[in-house]
Scaffold this active site. Structure first.
Site, mmCIF file in Angstrom:
data_model
loop_
_atom_site.group_PDB
_atom_site.id
_atom_site.type_symbol
_atom_site.label_atom_id
_atom_site.label_comp_id
_atom_site.label_asym_id
_atom_site.label_seq_id
_atom_site.Cartn_x
_atom_site.Cartn_y
_atom_site.Cartn_z
ATOM 1 N N LYS A 121 86.280 60.552 -11.509
ATOM 2 C CA LYS A 121 86.108 59.510 -10.498
ATOM 3 C C LYS A 121 84.812 59.663 -9.700
ATOM 4 C CE LYS A 121 89.847 58.109 -12.178
ATOM 5 N NZ LYS A 121 89.743 57.103 -13.240
ATOM 6 N N GLU A 204 87.035 59.686 0.627
ATOM 7 C CA GLU A 204 86.728 58.273 0.873
ATOM 8 C C GLU A 204 87.269 57.865 2.230
ATOM 9 O OE1 GLU A 204 87.083 56.325 -3.629
ATOM 10 O OE2 GLU A 204 88.537 55.806 -2.073
ATOM 11 N N HIS A 239 102.916 53.673 -6.542
ATOM 12 C CA HIS A 239 101.780 53.539 -7.456
ATOM 13 C C HIS A 239 102.145 53.010 -8.839
ATOM 14 C CE1 HIS A 239 99.529 55.128 -4.254
ATOM 15 N NE2 HIS A 239 100.097 56.322 -4.310
ATOM 16 N N ARG A 296 91.055 50.925 -20.906
ATOM 17 C CA ARG A 296 92.105 50.628 -21.872
ATOM 18 C C ARG A 296 92.594 49.196 -21.657
ATOM 19 N NH1 ARG A 296 94.673 53.081 -17.422
ATOM 20 N NH2 ARG A 296 96.107 51.563 -16.510
HETATM 21 C C1 MV4 Z 1 92.837 54.016 -1.512
HETATM 22 C C2 MV4 Z 1 93.553 53.334 -0.512
HETATM 23 C C3 MV4 Z 1 92.952 53.157 0.703
HETATM 24 N N1 MV4 Z 1 91.719 53.648 0.913
HETATM 25 N N2 MV4 Z 1 91.621 54.501 -1.232
HETATM 26 C C4 MV4 Z 1 96.292 54.114 -4.766
HETATM 27 C C5 MV4 Z 1 96.173 54.118 -6.238
HETATM 28 C C6 MV4 Z 1 94.792 54.569 -6.542
HETATM 29 N N3 MV4 Z 1 94.230 53.816 -7.612
HETATM 30 C C7 MV4 Z 1 94.043 54.375 -5.280
HETATM 31 N N4 MV4 Z 1 94.984 54.042 -4.270
HETATM 32 C C8 MV4 Z 1 94.569 53.786 -3.023
HETATM 33 N N5 MV4 Z 1 93.337 54.223 -2.718
HETATM 34 C C9 MV4 Z 1 91.086 54.311 -0.036
HETATM 35 N N6 MV4 Z 1 89.877 54.804 0.208
HETATM 36 C C10 MV4 Z 1 94.819 52.852 -0.816
HETATM 37 C C11 MV4 Z 1 95.338 53.089 -2.077
HETATM 38 C C12 MV4 Z 1 96.667 52.602 -2.279
HETATM 39 C C13 MV4 Z 1 96.949 51.590 -3.165
HETATM 40 C C14 MV4 Z 1 95.965 51.028 -3.944
HETATM 41 C C15 MV4 Z 1 96.256 50.025 -4.817
HETATM 42 C C16 MV4 Z 1 97.553 49.574 -4.926
HETATM 43 C C17 MV4 Z 1 98.553 50.126 -4.186
HETATM 44 C C18 MV4 Z 1 98.271 51.133 -3.305
HETATM 45 C C19 MV4 Z 1 99.281 51.675 -2.543
HETATM 46 C C20 MV4 Z 1 98.985 52.668 -1.685
HETATM 47 C C21 MV4 Z 1 97.691 53.133 -1.545
#
Ligand code: MV4
Length: 512
Positions: A121, A204, A239, A296
């Site tokens: 990442k 982040e 998630h 994918r």
């Molecule tokens: C985040 C975020 C808020 N701020 N990064 C969750 C899955 C992963 N792909 C990244 N995720 C998140 N990253 C920052 N800097 C909130 C999430 C997140 C989230 C993202 C997408 C869909 C659902 C989620 C549920 C909780 C937190």
């Protein structure tokens, strides 16, 4: 386009609905399909649909669907020229893609280098930054503990500490107070070490209540790259995506255009070949930030297929054979709206506990605008060995309201007996006013439906589950009893009242 079949024979290194989906694409392209199956999947649907099928080992995925030697030897034995990995399993495994190339078999997907770069990442953030794609503010290097603490303090809390090798929510931690930084970093590292054998982390800025919007991309070996617009995947539970839609809600033309451009720039920056996805977070002010690239085909690709009329799986296979995408960005538009409900063999009343067993009756819906991509049938066995998703119910409508009406109707028609499924949960969401207004974000399930949603970010998940779940289950039971009594008196149907518990859940949580 009469270029003839892109391959003569393709091995599908997967199972369930996605194996069936790929077999269907192969059939339409005139390609012979080769299924592999573990001992638990001898009678699985993908085995019945394929032209040939080979046993690949015991039920445990590590010893069957993930056994590279075994899969490659079956490819050789069967004479398959290419391997489609589907999603999960070896789909984002650079080593497997490399070994396919060494064995003279085409890996249907991007190059091993692209998989590797996007799997790391921090490397992905560096690449995307160079390509001018907006990132979540944060670091673009792997950090020592002291560097991570300094970076977090500088950008200001709250922050997310994320594993470089992570993705999809694994190995990440929300930190709200400076005094928690050291401990959270230590925990993120040890989680990452345990899950990925790599404890590198980055930091982040935390994006509050974001929406999860992703862009489908296609790239070919001739340097063409296009996007197929966006999907909104904000409805997730721990998630795991639960409901997806295309196009996204509340999507100003300008934002759509900019996100599409960013995704194409991302694809071009890595010489992307095949079907992939750029995941973004969109904040309350419609600013968007690159999160990660999935190299994918995704579970939710059908909603995009329905609004664009592009067969993403077939296009990916043609691209792997060296063909061009075959159409231009200007030829792709958005037609109507589509929704997908992921139906799991889980009991929504028992905290979505897995519900394996024999599917005694399976009667899927049909009719206008309904697509059901499934890996089961009446008499099929759902085991504990694999992902419990048994079906993806997808509806299309000329607009979102029509797609929702059709989903409601299709969910009502759907009959599954022998195992519990998440169908009642989906029925409840289709009546939820926040959902109907399209005004939800990633906290939807947590706030509106259940107390155990995406909590790992906000709260210690174990603690929350231990305490609140027991109370919540008791509350559900009470409501069920009430609903049953009401139903006996000729009142409402049970399913309608069961889920409207958000207020009570919040109460419980506050009290706990
Ligand atoms: C985040 C975020 C808020 N701020 N990064 C969750 C899955 C992963 N792909 C990244 N995720 C998140 N990253 C920052 N800097 C909130 C999430 C997140 C989230 C993202 C997408 C869909 C659902 C989620 C549920 C909780 C937190």
């Amino acid at each position: 386009m009469s270029e003839g079949p892109p391959f003569e024979k393709v091995l599908i290194a997967n199972r369930g609905e996605i194996a069936v989906r790929v077999i269907r694409a192969c059939r339409e392209l005139g390609i012979r399909s080769v299924a592999v199956y573990s001992d638990a999947d001898r009678n699985a649907l993908h085995v019945r649909y394929a032209d040939e099928a080979y046993a690949c080992g015991p039920p445990a995925a590590a010893k069957s669907y993930l056994d590279m030697d075994r899969i490659l030897s079956i490819a050789k034995r069967s004479g398959a020229q290419a391997i489609h990995p589907g999603y999960g399993f070896m789909s984002e495994n650079a080593e497997f893609a490399r070994r396919c190339a060494e064995a003279g078999v085409v890996f249907i997907g991007p190059s091993p280098e692209t998989i590797e770069e996007m799997g790391d990442k921090v490397l992905a953030r560096q690449k995307m930054q160079a390509a001018g794609v907006p990132l979540v503010p944060g670091t673009t290097e792997k950090l020592t503990d002291d560097e991570a603490i300094a970076a977090a303090k500088e950008m200001g809390l709250p922050v997310m500490v994320k594993a470089t090798a992570g993705g999809g929510g694994k190995g990440m931690r929300l930190v709200e107070a400076e005094s928690d930084l050291a401990q959270s970093i230590a925990r993120a590292r040890s989680e990452a070490r345990a899950s990925f054998g790599d404890d590198a982390i980055y930091v982040e800025k935390f994006v509050e209540q974001p929406r999860h919007i992703e862009i489908q991309i296609l790239g070919d070996s001739h340097g063409n790259a296009i996007h197929l617009f966006e999907r909104e995947c904000s409805i997730q539970r721990r998630h795991q995506k639960v409901i997806e839609e295309a196009p996204a809600n509340r999507m100003p033309a300008r934002l759509r255009e900019e996100m599409g451009k960013a995704a194409v720039a991302a694809a071009k920056a890595v010489g992307y070949e095949g079907a992939g996805t750029c995941e973004f977070l969109v904040d309350a002010r419609d600013r968007f930030y690159f999160l990660e690239m999935n190299t994918r085909v995704q579970v939710e690709h059908p909603v995009t297929e329905l609004i664009t009329n592009v067969d993403i799986v077939k296009t990916g296979i043609r691209i792997a054979a060296g063909q061009e995408i075959g159409f231009a960005q200007s030829e792709v538009g958005i037609n109507g709206a589509a929704l997908e409900c992921r139906i799991y063999a889980e009991d929504p009343e028992q905290n979505f506990r897995p519900s394996p067993g024999e599917v005694l009756v399976y009667r899927p819906p049909g009719g206008p605008g309904v697509r059901n991509d499934s890996g089961v049938y009446s008499g099929a066995e759902v085991t504990v060995h694999y992902d419990p998703m048994i079906s993806k119910l997808i509806t299309w409508g000329r607009d979102r309201d029509e797609a929702i009406s059709r989903m409601r109707r299709a969910l009502r028609e759907f009959v599954v007996k022998g195992i519990k499924t998440s169908i009642p949960f989906h029925r409840a969401v289709m009546d939820n006013s926040t959902f109907l207004e399209g005004r939800y974000d990633t906290s939807f399930i947590e706030r509106e439906i259940l107390p155990s949603g995406a909590t790992s970010v906000a709260v210690d998940e174990e603690e929350l589950r231990a305490g609140v779940m027991l109370a919540a289950i008791a509350a559900l039971k009470r409501d069920q009893d009430l609903a049953a009594r009401a139903a006996q008196g000729g009142g409402q149907r049970q399913t309608e009242s069961r889920w409207k518990l958000a207020g009570r859940m919040r109460q419980l949580r506050g009290a706990g």
